[in-house]
Design a protein around this motif. Structure first.
Motif, mmCIF file in Angstrom:
data_model
loop_
_atom_site.group_PDB
_atom_site.id
_atom_site.type_symbol
_atom_site.label_atom_id
_atom_site.label_comp_id
_atom_site.label_asym_id
_atom_site.label_seq_id
_atom_site.Cartn_x
_atom_site.Cartn_y
_atom_site.Cartn_z
ATOM 1 N N ASP A 145 0.827 -1.210 0.000
ATOM 2 C CA ASP A 145 0.000 0.000 0.000
ATOM 3 C C ASP A 145 0.862 1.260 0.000
ATOM 4 O O ASP A 145 0.509 2.271 -0.620
ATOM 5 N N ALA A 146 2.006 1.198 0.697
ATOM 6 C CA ALA A 146 2.892 2.362 0.765
ATOM 7 C C ALA A 146 3.532 2.672 -0.586
ATOM 8 O O ALA A 146 3.975 3.803 -0.819
ATOM 9 N N LEU A 147 3.580 1.674 -1.480
ATOM 10 C CA LEU A 147 4.251 1.852 -2.770
ATOM 11 C C LEU A 147 3.281 2.055 -3.931
ATOM 12 O O LEU A 147 3.721 2.275 -5.056
ATOM 13 N N ARG A 148 1.996 1.978 -3.676
ATOM 14 C CA ARG A 148 1.028 2.032 -4.785
ATOM 15 C C ARG A 148 1.124 3.328 -5.586
ATOM 16 O O ARG A 148 1.071 3.313 -6.816
ATOM 17 N N ILE A 149 1.261 4.453 -4.897
ATOM 18 C CA ILE A 149 1.329 5.733 -5.611
ATOM 19 C C ILE A 149 2.596 5.803 -6.460
ATOM 20 O O ILE A 149 2.574 6.249 -7.614
ATOM 21 N N VAL A 150 3.717 5.330 -5.895
ATOM 22 C CA VAL A 150 4.984 5.342 -6.634
ATOM 23 C C VAL A 150 4.861 4.535 -7.917
ATOM 24 O O VAL A 150 5.278 4.967 -8.999
ATOM 25 N N LEU A 151 4.257 3.344 -7.823
ATOM 26 C CA LEU A 151 4.137 2.482 -8.995
ATOM 27 C C LEU A 151 3.095 3.013 -9.974
ATOM 28 O O LEU A 151 3.255 2.877 -11.190
ATOM 29 N N ALA A 152 2.039 3.629 -9.439
ATOM 30 C CA ALA A 152 1.029 4.216 -10.323
ATOM 31 C C ALA A 152 1.639 5.340 -11.159
ATOM 32 O O ALA A 152 1.317 5.499 -12.345
ATOM 33 N N ASN A 153 2.537 6.113 -10.546
ATOM 34 C CA ASN A 153 3.211 7.182 -11.285
ATOM 35 C C ASN A 153 4.102 6.639 -12.394
ATOM 36 O O ASN A 153 4.401 7.342 -13.364
ATOM 37 N N LYS A 154 4.540 5.385 -12.250
ATOM 38 C CA LYS A 154 5.340 4.736 -13.292
ATOM 39 C C LYS A 154 4.466 3.946 -14.263
ATOM 40 O O LYS A 154 4.977 3.240 -15.133
ATOM 41 N N ASN A 155 3.137 4.047 -14.076
ATOM 42 C CA ASN A 155 2.178 3.321 -14.911
ATOM 43 C C ASN A 155 2.410 1.812 -14.835
ATOM 44 O O ASN A 155 2.413 1.108 -15.845
ATOM 45 N N LEU A 156 2.599 1.320 -13.606
ATOM 46 C CA LEU A 156 2.776 -0.106 -13.377
ATOM 47 C C LEU A 156 1.587 -0.643 -12.591
ATOM 48 O O LEU A 156 1.092 0.010 -11.670
ATOM 49 N N ASN A 157 1.141 -1.824 -12.957
ATOM 50 C CA ASN A 157 0.000 -2.454 -12.293
ATOM 51 C C ASN A 157 0.502 -3.367 -11.185
ATOM 52 O O ASN A 157 1.263 -4.307 -11.440
ATOM 53 N N LEU A 158 0.090 -3.096 -9.958
ATOM 54 C CA LEU A 158 0.528 -3.875 -8.801
ATOM 55 C C LEU A 158 -0.646 -4.676 -8.255
ATOM 56 O O LEU A 158 -1.679 -4.115 -7.893
ATOM 57 N N THR A 159 -0.501 -6.000 -8.212
ATOM 58 C CA THR A 159 -1.546 -6.862 -7.676
ATOM 59 C C THR A 159 -0.960 -7.754 -6.591
ATOM 60 O O THR A 159 0.264 -7.907 -6.478
#
Length: 245
Positions: free
Chosen positions: A93-107
């Motif tokens: 959850d702490a990394l979701r924004i970082v990965l969203a900014n890189k346009n990466l899908n985290l599941t």
């Protein structure tokens, strides 16, 4: 004539590269603040830029210090009983924004019940975040990262899987070596000093665990598998109600 160490020179070049990168946006943000002192929104935006870059430099230096501390046996684990799924969920959850900014899908792929371990929660978070950020570093925009936690016999198994650049077979045997960059020169690398995975391995070993890197080759993605001793689940006792007559 002074003899030089190629490995040391390469590391110093990478260190200079990594420490120099955040300075340009920080310098730009300072210039913007000086010219837009009456615009609170612009000042706040500039401060956020500087804060992100300072955090990046802090993480870099903390990783270097942690490697040194572990090497010299100066780290003590503060173990407590915890649920690996809960720790992984918080880290993700702490990394979701970082990965969203890189346009990466985290599941995520978590077991239904708790996966109990005795561990230093801060260090387990460090392991998970380093593995996820490593996956993000080598996964192009639009790619996918999966974080999974499942029990397997006496072990709690953490998996971080991506469909990114993959790892060359020649690199796999040394992927956890300090300063390993996969033969990418600093100018073309995706950042980092090659200390993240080395630090992860050392932290896993401190928890009496193992870590393995898997990849079918370049362009085939990668998978990192961490196995940690799982605590036995103590069955809850059902209170005995005595019959009364």
């Amino acid at each position: 004539m002074i003899e030089t160490n190629p490995s040391a020179e390469e590391f110093l070049a990478m260190l200079a590269h990594e420490l120099r990168n955040p300075l340009a946006p920080i310098r730009t943000a300072i210039g913007i603040i000086r010219t837009c002192q009456n615009d609170p929104a612009v000042i706040e935006w500039s401060c956020q830029i500087m804060e992100r870059q300072v955090q990046h430099m802090t993480r870099l230096l903390e990783d270097l210090l942690d490697v040194s501390r572990i090497t010299h046996r100066q780290i003590q684990l503060n173990k407590e009983n915890t649920d690996l799924i809960a720790v992984a969920r918080g880290s993700v959850d702490a990394l979701r924004i970082v990965l969203a900014n890189k346009n990466l899908n985290l599941t995520t792929d978590f077991a239904e019940g708790p996966v109990p371990i005795a561990a230093d929660v801060t260090r387990i978070e460090q392991i998970i975040m380093n593995l996820v950020l490593n996956a993000a570093k080598f996964t192009p925009a639009g790619g996918q990262i999966i974080v999974g936690v499942q029990p397997d016999g006496d072990y709690a198994v953490l998996r971080v899987i991506d469909n990114g650049d993959g790892i060359h077979p020649d690199v796999l045997p040394r992927i956890f070596q300090l300063f390993e960059q996969g033969d990418r020169p600093p100018a073309r690398s995706n950042g980092g000093l090659g200390i993240g995975l080395a630090l992860v391995q050392k932290l896993v070993l401190l928890h009496s665990g193992t870590i393995e890197a898997r990849s079918a080759g370049p362009g085939q993605g990668s998978e990192f598998v961490v196995r940690l001793p799982m605590m036995p689940v103590t069955p809850s006792k059902t209170p005995v109600v005595s019959a009364t007559t």
